[in-house]
Scaffold this motif. Structure first.
Motif, PDB file in Angstrom:
ATOM      1  N   MET A   1     -47.346 -22.520  66.273  1.00 42.60           N
ATOM      2  CA  MET A   1     -47.993 -23.451  67.565  1.00 42.60           C
ATOM      3  C   MET A   1     -46.600 -23.848  68.292  1.00 42.60           C
ATOM      4  N   SER A   2     -46.800 -23.721  69.563  1.00 47.58           N
ATOM      5  CA  SER A   2     -45.698 -24.022  70.396  1.00 47.58           C
ATOM      6  C   SER A   2     -45.886 -25.623  70.906  1.00 47.58           C
ATOM      7  N   GLU A   3     -44.830 -26.210  71.198  1.00 44.22           N
ATOM      8  CA  GLU A   3     -44.594 -27.330  71.651  1.00 44.22           C
ATOM      9  C   GLU A   3     -45.249 -27.462  73.059  1.00 44.22           C
ATOM     10  N   GLN A   4     -46.084 -28.367  73.483  1.00 43.64           N
ATOM     11  CA  GLN A   4     -46.555 -28.729  74.383  1.00 43.64           C
ATOM     12  C   GLN A   4     -46.008 -29.711  75.239  1.00 43.64           C
ATOM     13  N   PRO A   5     -45.627 -29.779  76.565  1.00 43.80           N
ATOM     14  CA  PRO A   5     -45.061 -31.003  77.187  1.00 43.80           C
ATOM     15  C   PRO A   5     -46.112 -32.013  77.188  1.00 43.80           C
ATOM     16  N   THR A   6     -45.714 -33.213  77.101  1.00 45.60           N
ATOM     17  CA  THR A   6     -46.508 -34.288  77.179  1.00 45.60           C
ATOM     18  C   THR A   6     -46.992 -34.648  78.945  1.00 45.60           C
ATOM     19  N   LEU A   7     -48.322 -34.700  78.928  1.00 44.80           N
ATOM     20  CA  LEU A   7     -48.702 -34.682  80.362  1.00 44.80           C
ATOM     21  C   LEU A   7     -49.670 -36.315  80.400  1.00 44.80           C
ATOM     22  N   VAL A   8     -49.005 -37.236  81.285  1.00 43.78           N
ATOM     23  CA  VAL A   8     -49.863 -38.454  81.498  1.00 43.78           C
ATOM     24  C   VAL A   8     -50.362 -38.294  82.736  1.00 43.78           C
ATOM     25  N   SER A   9     -51.830 -38.607  82.580  1.00 45.82           N
ATOM     26  CA  SER A   9     -52.622 -38.688  83.887  1.00 45.82           C
ATOM     27  C   SER A   9     -53.098 -40.040  84.237  1.00 45.82           C
TER      28      SER A   9
END
Length: 67
Positions: free
Chosen positions: A1-9
């Protein structure tokens, strides 16, 4: 599983000034496009912050580059 960047919306950069009731000290929050946050809770601080903030301009980047 790859790390996903944090996305704040849902949180948009800008200046918000508010006071709960007449006579209360105003509160100003500034969220810069680069993520820098400032808060002030005095009337004079709100005046100074509002005078300094420029929408669409990030003073924190290289040479104050536009965000």
């Amino acid at each position: 599983m790859s790390e996903q960047p944090t996305l704040v919306s849902g949180i948009t950069p800008g200046l918000t000034i508010r006071a709960e009731d007449y006579g209360d000290n105003p509160i100003a929050d500034w969220l810069c496009a680069c993520g820098h946050h400032e808060r002030t809770t005095t009337a004079r601080g709100v005046q100074l912050l509002a005078a300094r903030v420029r929408v669409g301009h990030c003073p924190h980047g290289p040479k104050g580059a536009a965000a």
